[in-house]
Design an enzyme around this catalytic site. Structure first.
Site, short mmCIF file in Angstrom:
data_model
loop_
_atom_site.label_atom_id
_atom_site.label_comp_id
_atom_site.label_asym_id
_atom_site.label_seq_id
_atom_site.Cartn_x
_atom_site.Cartn_y
_atom_site.Cartn_z
N ARG A 123 1.12 -1.46 0.14
CA ARG A 123 -0.25 0.16 0.26
C ARG A 123 0.77 1.05 0.20
O ARG A 123 0.38 2.93 0.51
CB ARG A 123 -1.12 0.12 0.79
CG ARG A 123 -2.01 -1.18 1.07
CD ARG A 123 -2.97 -0.92 2.04
NE ARG A 123 -3.81 -1.63 1.98
CZ ARG A 123 -4.13 -2.49 2.58
NH1 ARG A 123 -3.24 -3.02 3.89
NH2 ARG A 123 -4.43 -4.14 2.82
N LYS B 291 3.21 11.85 -11.61
CA LYS B 291 2.36 10.58 -12.32
C LYS B 291 2.82 9.43 -12.32
O LYS B 291 3.98 9.74 -13.03
CB LYS B 291 2.29 11.17 -13.11
CG LYS B 291 1.06 12.25 -13.94
CD LYS B 291 0.33 12.90 -14.65
CE LYS B 291 -1.04 13.79 -14.81
NZ LYS B 291 -0.59 14.08 -16.01
N GLU C 251 9.24 17.86 -25.06
CA GLU C 251 8.73 18.04 -23.73
C GLU C 251 9.05 19.40 -23.45
O GLU C 251 8.27 20.08 -21.97
CB GLU C 251 8.72 17.01 -22.59
CG GLU C 251 8.16 15.57 -23.36
CD GLU C 251 6.77 15.19 -22.41
OE1 GLU C 251 5.74 16.36 -22.71
OE2 GLU C 251 6.12 14.38 -22.74
N LYS D 99 7.60 23.03 -14.62
CA LYS D 99 6.28 22.25 -14.02
C LYS D 99 6.17 22.10 -12.67
O LYS D 99 5.50 21.67 -12.27
CB LYS D 99 7.44 21.00 -14.21
CG LYS D 99 6.35 19.57 -13.88
CD LYS D 99 6.20 18.17 -14.66
CE LYS D 99 5.25 16.88 -14.52
NZ LYS D 99 5.76 15.94 -15.10
N GLU E 30 -4.74 17.57 -11.44
CA GLU E 30 -4.52 17.08 -12.60
C GLU E 30 -6.28 17.42 -12.48
O GLU E 30 -7.04 17.22 -12.95
CB GLU E 30 -4.41 16.30 -13.07
CG GLU E 30 -4.76 17.13 -14.77
CD GLU E 30 -3.61 16.28 -15.88
OE1 GLU E 30 -3.24 15.65 -15.95
OE2 GLU E 30 -4.60 15.74 -17.25
N ARG F 131 -2.75 21.44 -14.46
CA ARG F 131 -2.41 21.02 -14.61
C ARG F 131 -2.14 20.53 -16.35
O ARG F 131 -1.28 20.31 -16.52
CB ARG F 131 -1.76 19.58 -13.54
CG ARG F 131 -0.66 18.51 -13.88
CD ARG F 131 -0.41 17.52 -12.75
NE ARG F 131 0.65 16.73 -13.23
CZ ARG F 131 1.47 15.87 -12.48
NH1 ARG F 131 1.10 16.56 -11.50
NH2 ARG F 131 2.41 14.84 -12.81
N ASN G 137 0.01 18.45 -20.31
CA ASN G 137 -0.25 17.76 -21.90
C ASN G 137 -0.88 18.07 -23.33
O ASN G 137 -0.96 17.38 -24.03
CB ASN G 137 -1.46 16.74 -20.74
CG ASN G 137 -1.67 16.16 -20.50
OD1 ASN G 137 -0.56 15.28 -20.50
ND2 ASN G 137 -2.44 15.76 -18.84
N HIS H 291 -0.19 15.99 -25.84
CA HIS H 291 -0.68 14.40 -25.90
C HIS H 291 -1.35 13.95 -26.35
O HIS H 291 -1.50 12.90 -26.70
CB HIS H 291 -0.28 14.42 -23.81
CG HIS H 291 0.92 14.65 -23.43
ND1 HIS H 291 1.95 16.01 -24.44
CD2 HIS H 291 2.33 13.99 -22.92
CE1 HIS H 291 3.20 15.88 -23.69
NE2 HIS H 291 3.39 14.50 -22.54
N HIS I 200 -0.87 10.98 -27.80
CA HIS I 200 -0.73 9.35 -27.83
C HIS I 200 -1.37 8.05 -28.06
O HIS I 200 -1.46 7.46 -28.57
CB HIS I 200 -1.78 9.41 -25.77
CG HIS I 200 -0.92 10.37 -24.81
ND1 HIS I 200 -1.50 9.96 -23.98
CD2 HIS I 200 0.00 9.74 -24.75
CE1 HIS I 200 -0.17 10.97 -22.61
NE2 HIS I 200 0.69 10.69 -23.35
N HIS J 45 7.76 8.15 -27.82
CA HIS J 45 6.39 9.54 -26.66
C HIS J 45 7.19 10.85 -27.05
O HIS J 45 6.31 11.57 -28.12
CB HIS J 45 6.90 9.25 -25.36
CG HIS J 45 5.50 9.98 -24.91
ND1 HIS J 45 4.49 9.91 -24.34
CD2 HIS J 45 6.13 11.48 -23.67
CE1 HIS J 45 4.12 10.82 -24.01
NE2 HIS J 45 4.91 11.40 -23.58
#
Ligand code: NAD
Ligand code: GLY
Length: 376
Positions: free
Chosen positions: A133, A155, A197, A239, A249, A253, A257, A260, A264, A277
């Site tokens: 956990r 993330k 990026e 960032k 987010e 935030r 992206n 993206h 993606h 990427h």
């Protein structure tokens, strides 16, 4: 839990950026730690054991060096070499991390070290978030992409065959150590991918940084250490500023992206690992800028300016054809599983004037026109 400092930082080249998240705050150290004193320069979390998670490319280069540093701090240090590549960012590979932790009897005081690029970082972070956990972890990013983006902000994720980064969680590291000297071994195609990026931060947040990149992009591509250091520090500052306002987010935030949603779709559409990427993001940024222009949010000149910079970075400015009969339809289908979608409606990060970004929807017809114009 206590931390141990072995000695104070000894290099003038070191730069520190802080992510302010209350009790989850942490530092990003940016320096050239090529000497053997890596671990002695920093305050590392103490614990019962350390597990270095790396891969078969990065491990042989840097794991011994890191292991030697960590063995001064932890009673036991284990190392796991994962297979290399985006196509291995999945459940099966993740299970290798749990297997290693369990077979060594690692308890909750174990600290994971992610030594590698964004793939290793995202998987190690997810393992740390879920093992017993939640255990602590440190990011040691070795690609430009991971140093400017993926190692920062908590993330973590693995891919699903139906969508990129679909299974994951937020779990902040204790520390991020960007060792610029590791970039010396990074292949140029990977450096370019990381640069994508970096390039996103200008249009969404800082035209001053975009102007610096317009002057300095060739120096970055030549692995100039001063230019790389500025790139990493400025990207991390931007960032950190965004993530400190919106860790999970819920709002701002999402601007990180930019490019993206299209990117993606490209990565998933061609098959993970075929386009890097950053390559997908680069073509995706051109598409998102073009969509912004068609919605009247920026002018043609800005789209041209961004496209020129992306081209100078040696990155693609056109997306691939994903379906010969209905290419735009295939992009739309893939983009609907984007995490920013709301009740099946795709939400894009768009440029609302240079240096500012917003999240908004766009009519399918317009998106189709953009895809038709921006794919080859
Ligand atoms: P990567 O981790 O696959 O690394 C790229 C390649 O470079 C790999 O082959 C790797 O083994 C090799 N490599 C790494 N460091 C090296 C070094 N110093 N010398 C030689 N080779 C080296 O890819 P990446 O571009 O670092 O990361 C991409 C991943 O990051 C994607 O999965 C993406 O989804 C994720 N990402 C996550 C976030 C986030 O916020 N968590 C943000 C952006 C991207
Ligand atoms: N890379 C996007 C984010 O961290 O939010």
């Amino acid at each position: 839990m206590s931390n141990r400092t072995l000695s104070p930082p000894q290099t003038d080249a070191s730069k520190q950026v802080t992510i302010n998240l209350g009790e989850r705050s942490y530092d990003i150290w940016i320096a050239e730690y090529c000497d053997a004193h890596w671990g002695s320069l920093l305050t590392l979390p103490t614990g019962s054991a350390a597990l270095i998670v790396t891969n078969e490319v990065v491990g042989p280069l840097y794991a011994d060096q890191l292991g030697r540093q960590l063995s001064q701090i932890y009673p036991a240090v284990h190392t796991l070499f994962l297979p290399d590549g985006e196509e291995f960012k999945d459940w099966r590979t993740l299970e290798l991390i749990y297997n290693t932790l369990l077979s060594h009897g690692c308890d909750r005081k174990t600290v994971l070290y992610a030594l590698g690029g964004g793939v290793v970082g995202d998987m190690t972070g997810f393992a740390a978030a879920t093992y017993m956990r939640g255990v602590r972890f440190v990011q040691v990013p070795t690609t430009l992409l991971a140093q400017v983006d993926s190692s920062v902000g908590g993330k973590t994720a693995i891919n699903h065959p139906l969508g990129k980064n679909m299974i994951g969680s937020f779990h902040q590291p204790q520390l991020v150590v960007c060792d610029l000297s590791t970039l010396a071994t990074l292949p140029l195609r990977e450096l370019r991918s990381g640069l994508a990026e970096v390039l996103k931060y200008g249009p969404i947040a800082s035209m001053e940084f975009m102007e610096w990149l317009e002057v300095s992009v060739e120096k970055v591509l030549a692995y100039d250490l001063v230019a790389l250091s500025h790139c990493v520090r400025r990207s991390c500052e931007i960032k950190a500023w965004v993530v400190s306002q919106d860790e999970r987010e819920g709002g701002v935030r999402a601007i990180l992206n930019f490019g993206h949603t299209f990117g993606h779709a490209i990565e998933a559409g061609v098959g993970y690992g075929v386009w890097l990427h950053g390559e997908g993001i680069a073509a995706g940024m051109v598409m998102a800028a073009e969509l912004s222009q068609r919605l009247g949010m920026v002018d043609d000149a800005f789209v041209d300016r961004l496209t020129r910079l992306i081209k100078r970075a040696g990155l693609p400015t056109k997306g691939p054809i994903l379906d010969a009969t209905d290419n735009a339809g295939r992009y739309l289908e893939l983009m609907r599983v984007d995490k920013k979608s709301d009740a099946g409606e795709i939400r894009f990060v768009l440029i609302d004037g240079p240096g500012t970004a917003v999240l908004r929807t766009a009519p399918d017809k317009l998106v189709r026109e953009v895809i038709d114009a921006c794919c080859a």
